[in-house]
Scaffold this active site. Structure first.
Site, PDB file in Angstrom:
ATOM      1  N   HIS A   1       1.285  -4.069   7.880  1.00 39.50           N
ATOM      2  CA  HIS A   1       1.672  -4.908   9.013  1.00 39.50           C
ATOM      3  C   HIS A   1       1.869  -3.990  10.219  1.00 39.50           C
ATOM      4  O   HIS A   1       2.934  -3.388  10.384  1.00 39.50           O
ATOM      5  CB  HIS A   1       2.960  -5.672   8.712  1.00 39.50           C
ATOM      6  CG  HIS A   1       2.850  -6.537   7.497  1.00 39.50           C
ATOM      7  ND1 HIS A   1       3.951  -7.027   6.824  1.00 39.50           N
ATOM      8  CD2 HIS A   1       1.772  -7.000   6.822  1.00 39.50           C
ATOM      9  CE1 HIS A   1       3.557  -7.748   5.798  1.00 39.50           C
ATOM     10  NE2 HIS A   1       2.234  -7.748   5.774  1.00 39.50           N
TER      11      HIS A   1
ATOM     12  N   THR B   1       4.082  12.541   7.620  1.00 41.82           N
ATOM     13  CA  THR B   1       5.445  12.957   7.921  1.00 41.82           C
ATOM     14  C   THR B   1       5.504  13.386   9.375  1.00 41.82           C
ATOM     15  O   THR B   1       4.637  14.143   9.847  1.00 41.82           O
ATOM     16  CB  THR B   1       5.876  14.133   7.018  1.00 41.82           C
ATOM     17  OG1 THR B   1       5.783  13.722   5.653  1.00 41.82           O
ATOM     18  CG2 THR B   1       7.297  14.559   7.319  1.00 41.82           C
TER      19      THR B   1
ATOM     20  N   THR C   1      -8.077  -9.418   4.137  1.00 40.69           N
ATOM     21  CA  THR C   1      -8.517 -10.064   2.904  1.00 40.69           C
ATOM     22  C   THR C   1     -10.025  -9.957   2.751  1.00 40.69           C
ATOM     23  O   THR C   1     -10.772 -10.274   3.681  1.00 40.69           O
ATOM     24  CB  THR C   1      -8.107 -11.557   2.908  1.00 40.69           C
ATOM     25  OG1 THR C   1      -6.688 -11.641   3.066  1.00 40.69           O
ATOM     26  CG2 THR C   1      -8.512 -12.234   1.614  1.00 40.69           C
TER      27      THR C   1
ATOM     28  N   ALA D   1      -8.184 -12.626  12.325  1.00 43.04           N
ATOM     29  CA  ALA D   1      -7.678 -13.762  13.087  1.00 43.04           C
ATOM     30  C   ALA D   1      -7.378 -13.308  14.514  1.00 43.04           C
ATOM     31  O   ALA D   1      -7.298 -12.111  14.805  1.00 43.04           O
ATOM     32  CB  ALA D   1      -6.419 -14.318  12.420  1.00 43.04           C
TER      33      ALA D   1
ATOM     34  N   SER E   1      -6.439  -8.190  -1.215  1.00 39.43           N
ATOM     35  CA  SER E   1      -5.870  -7.516  -0.050  1.00 39.43           C
ATOM     36  C   SER E   1      -6.444  -6.115   0.045  1.00 39.43           C
ATOM     37  O   SER E   1      -6.589  -5.419  -0.965  1.00 39.43           O
ATOM     38  CB  SER E   1      -4.342  -7.429  -0.169  1.00 39.43           C
ATOM     39  OG  SER E   1      -3.754  -8.698  -0.057  1.00 39.43           O
TER      40      SER E   1
ATOM     41  N   PHE F   1       0.839  -1.184   0.000  1.00 44.68           N
ATOM     42  CA  PHE F   1       0.000   0.000   0.000  1.00 44.68           C
ATOM     43  C   PHE F   1       0.885   1.249   0.000  1.00 44.68           C
ATOM     44  O   PHE F   1       2.098   1.156   0.143  1.00 44.68           O
ATOM     45  CB  PHE F   1      -0.922  -0.009   1.227  1.00 44.68           C
ATOM     46  CG  PHE F   1      -1.734  -1.268   1.348  1.00 44.68           C
ATOM     47  CD1 PHE F   1      -2.955  -1.385   0.700  1.00 44.68           C
ATOM     48  CD2 PHE F   1      -1.280  -2.348   2.088  1.00 44.68           C
ATOM     49  CE1 PHE F   1      -3.706  -2.554   0.789  1.00 44.68           C
ATOM     50  CE2 PHE F   1      -2.016  -3.521   2.182  1.00 44.68           C
ATOM     51  CZ  PHE F   1      -3.233  -3.622   1.534  1.00 44.68           C
TER      52      PHE F   1
ATOM     53  N   CYS G   1      -3.521  -4.816   6.905  1.00 43.10           N
ATOM     54  CA  CYS G   1      -3.725  -5.575   5.675  1.00 43.10           C
ATOM     55  C   CYS G   1      -4.609  -6.779   5.956  1.00 43.10           C
ATOM     56  O   CYS G   1      -4.254  -7.648   6.759  1.00 43.10           O
ATOM     57  CB  CYS G   1      -2.378  -6.031   5.105  1.00 43.10           C
ATOM     58  SG  CYS G   1      -2.544  -6.959   3.556  1.00 43.10           S
TER      59      CYS G   1
END
Length: 198
Positions: A100, A145, A48, A62, A39, A2, A46
């Site tokens: 992640h 930033t 699904t 999960a 995704s 991404f 991230c």
């Protein structure tokens, strides 16, 4: 992969929990090419796509995702940021974002500065080395930033322009709310390669 350029803010419509995790149904307009197995970043996580319709999709969290992110606590009506994975022939406007999540941080301050906003956050102790002034950071899936950092107080700030404020879920954020943090992965790779030499 991404870029941290959020496409839209979606709304949690339904939440169902079971022993294996958590399923969310999210309403989001303008996502015209969703498909099963795709995704998608939900507030920087991230995930699904399982099922989808014209203006909604479902994802499954999960147990590890429930434990590591604040998506385990969202409820119907909550806003989340949505970004589809970057196409190979697309423009790269943000920075490398994997989806992640490294940790969460708490919003410490929100100040209006002219047309912009200044958001202050706690500096996650375990990831402080990866947060540098004028460096990239991903907060709730938004490429930002680092405007300033104060290691004595353990805080850092980012500037939010009107477009980002209006398109993302930051418009509804309050002091004390959590955000997902993904630090710059390039810094982590450099640290790993240098190992004991740093």
């Amino acid at each position: 992969m991404f870029t941290g350029i959020v496409e839209t803010a979606g709304e949690i419509k339904d939440v169902s929990d079971d022993e294996g995790g958590r399923r969310l149904r999210i309403a989001a307009e303008g996502l015209d090419d969703l498909h099963h197995g795709q995704s998608i970043a939900v507030s920087g996580v991230c995930l699904t796509v399982e099922t989808f319709g014209d203006d909604w999709f479902t994802i499954f969290l999960a147990e590890e995702t429930v434990e590591k992110t604040y998506l385990g606590a969202v409820e119907a009506g909550d806003a989340v940021n949505i970004e589809r994975a970057m196409p190979a022939d697309g423009r790269f406007d943000g920075h490398v974002v994997q989806g992640h999540v490294d940790t969460t941080a708490e919003i410490r301050s929100i100040d209006r500065v002219g047309d912009d906003w200044r958001f202050g956050f706690e500096l996650p102790a375990d990831h402080a080395a990866y947060v540098v002034e004028k460096g990239s950071i991903c907060l709730d899936g938004i490429s930002l930033t680092v405007a300033s950092i104060d290691r004595e107080t353990g805080t850092f700030e980012v500037a939010i322009i009107p477009t980002t404020y209006e398109v993302t879920n930051f418009e509804g954020k309050s002091v004390g709310d959590p955000v997902h943090v993904e630090v710059d992965v390039i810094a982590k790779y450099v640290e790993n390669m240098l190992g004991d030499r740093v």
